[in-house]
Design a protein around this motif. Sequence first.
Motif, mmCIF file in Angstrom:
data_model
loop_
_atom_site.group_PDB
_atom_site.id
_atom_site.type_symbol
_atom_site.label_atom_id
_atom_site.label_comp_id
_atom_site.label_asym_id
_atom_site.label_seq_id
_atom_site.Cartn_x
_atom_site.Cartn_y
_atom_site.Cartn_z
ATOM 1 N N ARG A 570 0.822 -1.201 0.000
ATOM 2 C CA ARG A 570 0.000 0.000 0.000
ATOM 3 C C ARG A 570 0.858 1.253 0.000
ATOM 4 N NH1 ARG A 570 -5.243 1.394 -1.294
ATOM 5 N NH2 ARG A 570 -5.966 3.119 0.000
ATOM 6 N N VAL A 571 1.953 1.225 0.742
ATOM 7 C CA VAL A 571 2.870 2.374 0.782
ATOM 8 C C VAL A 571 3.478 2.603 -0.592
ATOM 9 C CG1 VAL A 571 5.049 3.201 1.727
ATOM 10 C CG2 VAL A 571 3.331 2.233 3.254
ATOM 11 N N ARG A 572 3.900 1.515 -1.268
ATOM 12 C CA ARG A 572 4.484 1.675 -2.604
ATOM 13 C C ARG A 572 3.462 2.252 -3.583
ATOM 14 N NH1 ARG A 572 6.465 -3.586 -1.456
ATOM 15 N NH2 ARG A 572 4.880 -4.457 -2.856
ATOM 16 N N ILE A 573 2.239 1.751 -3.506
ATOM 17 C CA ILE A 573 1.208 2.274 -4.405
ATOM 18 C C ILE A 573 0.927 3.736 -4.117
ATOM 19 C CG2 ILE A 573 -1.217 2.047 -5.044
ATOM 20 C CD1 ILE A 573 -0.966 -0.947 -4.538
ATOM 21 N N LEU A 574 0.813 4.063 -2.829
ATOM 22 C CA LEU A 574 0.536 5.454 -2.478
ATOM 23 C C LEU A 574 1.700 6.365 -2.824
ATOM 24 C CD1 LEU A 574 -1.269 5.008 0.964
ATOM 25 C CD2 LEU A 574 -2.295 5.476 -1.253
ATOM 26 N N THR A 575 2.952 5.862 -2.676
ATOM 27 C CA THR A 575 4.116 6.672 -3.049
ATOM 28 C C THR A 575 4.114 6.975 -4.540
ATOM 29 O OG1 THR A 575 5.390 5.669 -1.251
ATOM 30 C CG2 THR A 575 6.627 6.777 -2.987
ATOM 31 N N GLU A 576 3.822 5.933 -5.339
ATOM 32 C CA GLU A 576 3.765 6.145 -6.789
ATOM 33 C C GLU A 576 2.637 7.101 -7.153
ATOM 34 O OE1 GLU A 576 3.521 3.481 -10.904
ATOM 35 O OE2 GLU A 576 3.478 2.530 -8.929
ATOM 36 N N LEU A 577 1.497 6.939 -6.486
ATOM 37 C CA LEU A 577 0.392 7.859 -6.740
ATOM 38 C C LEU A 577 0.733 9.282 -6.317
ATOM 39 C CD1 LEU A 577 -2.669 5.702 -5.633
ATOM 40 C CD2 LEU A 577 -1.968 6.257 -7.960
ATOM 41 N N LYS A 578 1.479 9.413 -5.216
ATOM 42 C CA LYS A 578 1.877 10.743 -4.756
ATOM 43 C C LYS A 578 2.818 11.405 -5.758
ATOM 44 C CE LYS A 578 4.175 13.122 -0.934
ATOM 45 N NZ LYS A 578 4.881 12.974 0.357
ATOM 46 N N GLN A 579 3.783 10.631 -6.270
ATOM 47 C CA GLN A 579 4.692 11.195 -7.270
ATOM 48 C C GLN A 579 3.929 11.614 -8.520
ATOM 49 O OE1 GLN A 579 7.629 8.159 -7.860
ATOM 50 N NE2 GLN A 579 8.581 8.435 -5.837
ATOM 51 N N GLN A 581 0.816 12.453 -8.667
ATOM 52 C CA GLN A 581 0.033 13.637 -8.319
ATOM 53 C C GLN A 581 0.903 14.886 -8.260
ATOM 54 O OE1 GLN A 581 -1.974 12.658 -4.693
ATOM 55 N NE2 GLN A 581 -3.455 11.275 -5.682
ATOM 56 N N GLN A 582 2.151 14.751 -7.780
ATOM 57 C CA GLN A 582 3.052 15.900 -7.784
ATOM 58 C C GLN A 582 3.368 16.347 -9.205
ATOM 59 O OE1 GLN A 582 6.411 14.637 -5.464
ATOM 60 N NE2 GLN A 582 5.401 15.063 -3.492
ATOM 61 N N ARG A 583 3.577 15.360 -10.126
ATOM 62 C CA ARG A 583 3.796 15.736 -11.519
ATOM 63 C C ARG A 583 2.552 16.404 -12.103
ATOM 64 N NH1 ARG A 583 6.503 10.593 -11.516
ATOM 65 N NH2 ARG A 583 4.606 9.608 -12.328
ATOM 66 N N LEU A 588 -0.375 21.308 -13.748
ATOM 67 C CA LEU A 588 -1.491 22.207 -13.481
ATOM 68 C C LEU A 588 -1.022 23.625 -13.154
ATOM 69 C CD1 LEU A 588 -3.805 19.868 -11.365
ATOM 70 C CD2 LEU A 588 -4.131 20.592 -13.724
ATOM 71 N N GLU A 589 0.132 23.758 -12.502
ATOM 72 C CA GLU A 589 0.679 25.089 -12.226
ATOM 73 C C GLU A 589 1.017 25.818 -13.527
ATOM 74 O OE1 GLU A 589 1.016 26.836 -9.565
ATOM 75 O OE2 GLU A 589 0.340 25.356 -8.087
#
Length: 720
Positions: A570-579, A581-583, A588-589
Amino acid sequence: MAGVDNWRTCLNDQSFCKQLRENNAKDSGQKRCSTSKGLTAIQGGDLYVWDSFASHLIFYNLKNLLPECADRERNQAQILLCSNAPRFEVEFLTFNSSGSLVALWGQGGITVLELPKRWGRYAELEGGKPSITCKSISIASHFFASHKEAGLQQVLWHPGSTTDTHLTFLTSNGILSVYNIQFPDVPTQVIHLDSSGHEPSQSTSCISVATALGEKSMGFDFGPPIQLSRRVSLSQSSQSSQTDGITVWPAYVVKGNGDMLVAYTDLHSSSPVKLAPQGPLLMHPPAEDNYGVDACSVCCLGEAPTVLVIATCEGKLHHCVVLPSSSPESQVDNDWSISAGSTGQFEGAPDVSLYVYESVELEMTLTTAESDTEDEFSCPIRLLKDAVNPDWYHCSHVAGIHTVILPWISNLETFCFDDGADLQDLPEQQECIVEHLICTKPLPSSPPSPVLGVGVVRDASLGMSLLVLTSDIDFVSLPLSTSTKYKPSKALGSSPRLIQSPLRSLAQEPFHQHIAKILLRKSTNPVLKSAKAASMSSQECFQLLSRTTQVFREEYLQKQGLAQQEIQKRVRILTELKQQQQRDIGDLEVSRSQLHESAQELAIRYDDCQEEHEAILRRIESVMRRLQARNPVLSEAERGMKKDLETMEEQLDNYRKSLHQLRTKHEYQTRQIKKSQGAAASHSLKNSQVSQIRTVLQQEGEDLSNMLHRINQLKLDVGV
């Protein structure tokens, strides 16, 4: 929580517990108990214990054990003496729903004890008297005297009794009787569960054969009520088309061979209807051994649909759902609704079948899979409903206590009550949760140490606890709030209509519930509470240690490892999703800055367009005015203005006439004043009269000036 936990450790130190141990030691010299009993009962925070040696009931308020109640004047148990003490051995205590009556029963009879009223400073029985004589009534004494070979199997208070005074009991020879304690020797209703419908024989040989064949009735429990409609005959239909009905309570009876019967009891009719019992009920899917040939008890849970729990002496529990029968075999013999005297025939109770949802086997002794299981241990199991949680029940037997939780009952009830539910909305496959709380027989070779009583303490100050009385007269209390880590959530699958997107249905289970399911234990290490006389060899101790280590390894370490892997995944999935989302945020900026610049350009262009639009509108208005001025035909506005001018001209004529009249009146008033000046020269006016005249004149002068001003204004408007 310190005060809540304190009473659990102080209960065994009370004086009434010490007295119970002394009486039990005296009674143990005469006989040795080898079956589980129910000598305790709990009503909220009140504990009732039956002393078999002294033949009296002990009442103790568990709130006295709390620290804030330590300064009470009286902190002792009260003894409830029976006016007519039972001569048989009392094995179970059963309270009615109001808690005013308790049934003391065993194999030889039933005695109902009426509890005294509670009053006093601390709401104690009879003001806190140490010993109270209570009225006791012997129920069906003539019946038990004439049926000595038939043992009493189950006693329950009838849930349909409006006065809460109807008692129902089942005997081993297949007789289900309903008695009103107000008439202790006259049965309200008697149902014979045998196929013949006649009173069974009282000979010892017949009962022995029935017992050997497994046809002995073992126990029963009441299900939710059923409404039966009255069948109207042809002669009555011409006179009246109205029909009435009655409410009957089905009693599900289990026999030793595993057969299930349904008997219908009626309390509200003047003459109870005689409905033949249904059964044996079909069980799906069918089994060669009929799901066991040593059934011992049954328990009814839920309301829609009804869930039956059938227990066997081998430690197996079968969870069955009661549904209307759809097989043609069950429709052949459907002539059970017979007439009750001359009141007509009743119909409406459907033929039902049992659908086995799941079967589970209890761990009676703490043995490993590799241990020798040649001598299997078996004992009767007593099922006890949980008064707070409708999907919980407790199993009491010689080897200890088990608690079983059925998380799928709530989801099944939600599906049944939802009229628009679809088959796809059925809850997912869920297994029951079994907690081994107390073990009194660690090994098959250990001496029997049956449980003498079990009850659920439910009180705001005491908490939720399971209170168990062992054979050594030791109370063991376990908090139910921490006995299981999994709490069934009714939100899962309960509101399928609220899910708008199909993608949300894929992840409707929260992650913490997913981890809780992984950590859910199928077997536990219970509290060991064996007999004091039990002695184990080094090999048996090593066997227990191996079993405990195996449980810790399989149910704790391995599952924690699986949970750790799931969390890491779950941490790996969330980390990948976080990265990702940051991209996406960076993109979006950039898009936001571009949109900001585009918005500024559009704002400038909008201002220019607005100015040009206003200039064009001004030019259009000028052109329209010029065109209108050259138009020989009067416009609508001009025609309206002309009409207004004509109306004003007519009003001016009226104003001229009114002005002429005013001038004439003014001249007339002037002449009158001059005439009256001479006559009034010799008379002097009073100050009040002078002031009134001045006021009148001033007012008339103001009116005249207003009229002149209005006339001048009209002249200006008309252009005269």
